[in-house]
Design a protein around this motif. Structure first.
Motif, PDB file in Angstrom:
ATOM      1  N   TYR A  33     -10.698  49.132   3.135  1.00  0.00           N
ATOM      2  CA  TYR A  33      -9.398  48.396   3.860  1.00  0.00           C
ATOM      3  C   TYR A  33      -9.085  47.171   4.620  1.00  0.00           C
ATOM      4  O   TYR A  33      -8.649  48.290   5.765  1.00  0.00           O
ATOM      5  N   TYR A  35      -5.302  45.437   6.834  1.00  0.00           N
ATOM      6  CA  TYR A  35      -4.445  44.298   6.754  1.00  0.00           C
ATOM      7  C   TYR A  35      -4.149  43.783   7.838  1.00  0.00           C
ATOM      8  O   TYR A  35      -4.634  44.402   9.355  1.00  0.00           O
ATOM      9  N   GLN A  37      -0.234  43.711   9.785  1.00  0.00           N
ATOM     10  CA  GLN A  37       0.893  43.525  10.286  1.00  0.00           C
ATOM     11  C   GLN A  37       1.510  42.585  10.927  1.00  0.00           C
ATOM     12  O   GLN A  37       1.143  41.690  12.087  1.00  0.00           O
ATOM     13  N   GLY A  40       8.578  42.298  10.582  1.00  0.00           N
ATOM     14  CA  GLY A  40       9.106  42.373   9.499  1.00  0.00           C
ATOM     15  C   GLY A  40       8.860  41.655   8.179  1.00  0.00           C
ATOM     16  O   GLY A  40       9.403  41.466   7.674  1.00  0.00           O
ATOM     17  N   MET A  41       7.347  41.971   8.134  1.00  0.00           N
ATOM     18  CA  MET A  41       6.832  41.309   6.516  1.00  0.00           C
ATOM     19  C   MET A  41       6.302  42.514   6.302  1.00  0.00           C
ATOM     20  O   MET A  41       5.332  42.610   5.101  1.00  0.00           O
ATOM     21  N   GLY A  42       6.101  43.395   6.988  1.00  0.00           N
ATOM     22  CA  GLY A  42       4.465  44.823   6.335  1.00  0.00           C
ATOM     23  C   GLY A  42       3.646  44.663   6.846  1.00  0.00           C
ATOM     24  O   GLY A  42       3.242  44.158   7.177  1.00  0.00           O
ATOM     25  N   LEU A  43       2.869  45.364   5.514  1.00  0.00           N
ATOM     26  CA  LEU A  43       1.355  44.391   5.773  1.00  0.00           C
ATOM     27  C   LEU A  43       1.209  44.250   4.835  1.00  0.00           C
ATOM     28  O   LEU A  43       1.650  44.351   3.408  1.00  0.00           O
ATOM     29  N   LEU A  45      -2.543  42.729   2.288  1.00  0.00           N
ATOM     30  CA  LEU A  45      -4.155  43.121   2.284  1.00  0.00           C
ATOM     31  C   LEU A  45      -5.018  41.691   2.648  1.00  0.00           C
ATOM     32  O   LEU A  45      -4.265  40.596   1.683  1.00  0.00           O
ATOM     33  N   GLU A  59      -4.461  40.034  -0.584  1.00  0.00           N
ATOM     34  CA  GLU A  59      -3.484  38.701  -0.525  1.00  0.00           C
ATOM     35  C   GLU A  59      -3.876  38.163   0.301  1.00  0.00           C
ATOM     36  O   GLU A  59      -2.952  36.414  -0.381  1.00  0.00           O
ATOM     37  N   PHE A  90      -4.602  46.655  10.848  1.00  0.00           N
ATOM     38  CA  PHE A  90      -5.392  47.654  10.528  1.00  0.00           C
ATOM     39  C   PHE A  90      -6.267  47.618   9.643  1.00  0.00           C
ATOM     40  O   PHE A  90      -5.759  46.826   8.215  1.00  0.00           O
ATOM     41  N   PHE A 104      -5.054  55.445   8.173  1.00  0.00           N
ATOM     42  CA  PHE A 104      -5.397  54.341   8.710  1.00  0.00           C
ATOM     43  C   PHE A 104      -6.373  54.363  10.754  1.00  0.00           C
ATOM     44  O   PHE A 104      -5.540  55.229  10.523  1.00  0.00           O
ATOM     45  N   GLY A 105      -6.740  53.842  11.002  1.00  0.00           N
ATOM     46  CA  GLY A 105      -6.687  52.710  12.155  1.00  0.00           C
ATOM     47  C   GLY A 105      -5.902  53.174  13.167  1.00  0.00           C
ATOM     48  O   GLY A 105      -4.382  52.758  13.025  1.00  0.00           O
ATOM     49  N   PRO A 106      -5.571  52.615  14.592  1.00  0.00           N
ATOM     50  CA  PRO A 106      -4.999  52.720  15.890  1.00  0.00           C
ATOM     51  C   PRO A 106      -4.151  51.270  15.399  1.00  0.00           C
ATOM     52  O   PRO A 106      -3.598  50.753  15.935  1.00  0.00           O
TER      53      PRO A 106
ATOM     54  N   ASN B  41       3.043  51.896  18.578  1.00  0.00           N
ATOM     55  CA  ASN B  41       1.088  51.318  19.315  1.00  0.00           C
ATOM     56  C   ASN B  41       0.727  52.505  18.056  1.00  0.00           C
ATOM     57  O   ASN B  41      -0.458  52.760  18.893  1.00  0.00           O
ATOM     58  N   GLN B  42       0.860  52.456  17.354  1.00  0.00           N
ATOM     59  CA  GLN B  42       0.182  54.078  16.234  1.00  0.00           C
ATOM     60  C   GLN B  42       0.601  52.896  15.127  1.00  0.00           C
ATOM     61  O   GLN B  42       0.069  52.085  14.631  1.00  0.00           O
ATOM     62  N   GLY B  43      -0.969  53.480  14.266  1.00  0.00           N
ATOM     63  CA  GLY B  43      -1.167  52.821  13.074  1.00  0.00           C
ATOM     64  C   GLY B  43      -0.367  54.153  12.087  1.00  0.00           C
ATOM     65  O   GLY B  43       0.583  55.551  12.268  1.00  0.00           O
ATOM     66  N   LEU B  44      -0.322  53.706  10.529  1.00  0.00           N
ATOM     67  CA  LEU B  44       1.160  54.439   9.504  1.00  0.00           C
ATOM     68  C   LEU B  44       0.053  55.987   9.120  1.00  0.00           C
ATOM     69  O   LEU B  44      -1.228  55.871   9.211  1.00  0.00           O
ATOM     70  N   GLU B  88       8.945  53.561  12.537  1.00  0.00           N
ATOM     71  CA  GLU B  88       8.997  52.211  11.583  1.00  0.00           C
ATOM     72  C   GLU B  88       9.095  53.387  10.165  1.00  0.00           C
ATOM     73  O   GLU B  88       7.265  53.479   9.945  1.00  0.00           O
ATOM     74  N   PHE B  90       8.080  52.655   6.319  1.00  0.00           N
ATOM     75  CA  PHE B  90       7.398  52.260   5.030  1.00  0.00           C
ATOM     76  C   PHE B  90       7.269  52.509   3.916  1.00  0.00           C
ATOM     77  O   PHE B  90       6.713  54.208   4.014  1.00  0.00           O
ATOM     78  N   PHE B 104       3.419  47.417   0.208  1.00  0.00           N
ATOM     79  CA  PHE B 104       4.007  48.032   1.269  1.00  0.00           C
ATOM     80  C   PHE B 104       5.038  46.971   1.489  1.00  0.00           C
ATOM     81  O   PHE B 104       4.982  46.121   1.172  1.00  0.00           O
ATOM     82  N   GLY B 105       6.497  47.814   1.582  1.00  0.00           N
ATOM     83  CA  GLY B 105       7.108  47.724   2.232  1.00  0.00           C
ATOM     84  C   GLY B 105       7.725  46.750   3.333  1.00  0.00           C
ATOM     85  O   GLY B 105       6.603  46.741   4.314  1.00  0.00           O
ATOM     86  N   PRO B 106       8.688  46.185   3.306  1.00  0.00           N
ATOM     87  CA  PRO B 106       8.421  45.335   5.045  1.00  0.00           C
ATOM     88  C   PRO B 106       8.829  46.493   5.967  1.00  0.00           C
ATOM     89  O   PRO B 106       9.077  45.760   7.144  1.00  0.00           O
ATOM     90  N   GLY B 107       9.378  47.609   5.792  1.00  0.00           N
ATOM     91  CA  GLY B 107       9.314  48.561   6.959  1.00  0.00           C
ATOM     92  C   GLY B 107      10.974  48.641   7.027  1.00  0.00           C
ATOM     93  O   GLY B 107      11.929  47.985   7.025  1.00  0.00           O
TER      94      GLY B 107
END
Lengths: 113, 114
Positions: A33, A35, A37, A40-43, A45, A59, A90, A104-106, B41-44, B88, B90, B104-107
């Protein structure tokens, strides 16, 4: 086992330039996938893939393209960069199956000026 | 289609105090539910998930969440937070019938105050 790796970590583009964000996973996951980010909007796709040679829109696919020639790699292409594409990107992967978590990647922080 | 609401965008809490991060979802079909954490500064990474069975789910780092079908909620709790929990969080939902898309939600940004 590196998991999901992304390059570059940071990039600044000028409007109209193009670039490819690289994503590689070494877990032999079928699903991958992309994404974005935004604060305030989340992720959201962008694109996803259920296996080599198969991709589909998420999306927010406009302005992006993907390919999946191997199980491991899932690059994301920006053809004509626009300021609206400034975001953190991401890549994620997951094993086949409906209830599996995503890894997930960094992330890649992209700024378009 | 599914959607996720996280009612609090920011939650400050003192170290060693309890915390609850709220998540509500909407869906016309049965769902799987997830909580992910993103450190700076990391992924989820996955904290915990609800697939079926017991409605109380325990995850990593002392977090737990309770699935409430009637209230369509999946709130995350920890009885005593540490500075290292600043991150953060999610909430995410996936239809049981879907092989692909997670929403995903907005966090919620959790800040632990020393």
């Amino acid at each position: 086992n590196a998991g999901v790796t992304q390059t570059p970590k940071f990039r600044i583009l000028k409007i109209g330039q193009s670039m490819t964000l690289q994503c590689t996973q070494d877990m032999n996951h079928n699903y991958m996938y992309w994404y974005r980010q935004d604060p305030g909007m989340g992720l959201k796709l962008i694109y996803y893939s259920v296996g080599a040679g198969i991709t589909d829109k998420g999306e927010v696919p406009n302005g992006y393209n993907v390919s999946r020639s191997t199980t491991e790699d899932f690059p994301l292409r920006l053809e004509l960069a626009a300021p609206s594409q400034t975001s953190v990107y991401f890549c994620a992967s997951s094993p086949q199956g409906r209830n599996n978590e995503q890894f997930f990647g960094p992330g890649t922080r992209l700024t378009v000026l | 289609a599914q959607s996720v609401t996280q009612l609090d965008s920011q939650v400050p809490v003192f170290e060693e105090a309890p915390v609850e991060l709220r998540c509500n979802y909407s869906s016309s079909v049965s769902v799987y539910l997830f909580w992910y954490v993103q450190y700076p500064n990391q992924g989820l990474q996955l904290l915990l998930k609800y697939l079926s069975g017991s409605t109380l789910v325990k995850g990593i780092n002392g977090f737990e969440a309770e699935f409430n079908k009637s209230q369509t909620s999946f709130h995350l709790r920890k009885p005593s937070v540490h500075i290292s929990d600043t991150a953060e969080y999610f909430c995410a939902v996936k239809a049981e019938t879907s092989y692909d898309k997670v929403i995903f939600g907005p966090g919620t940004s959790l800040s632990v105050i020393p």
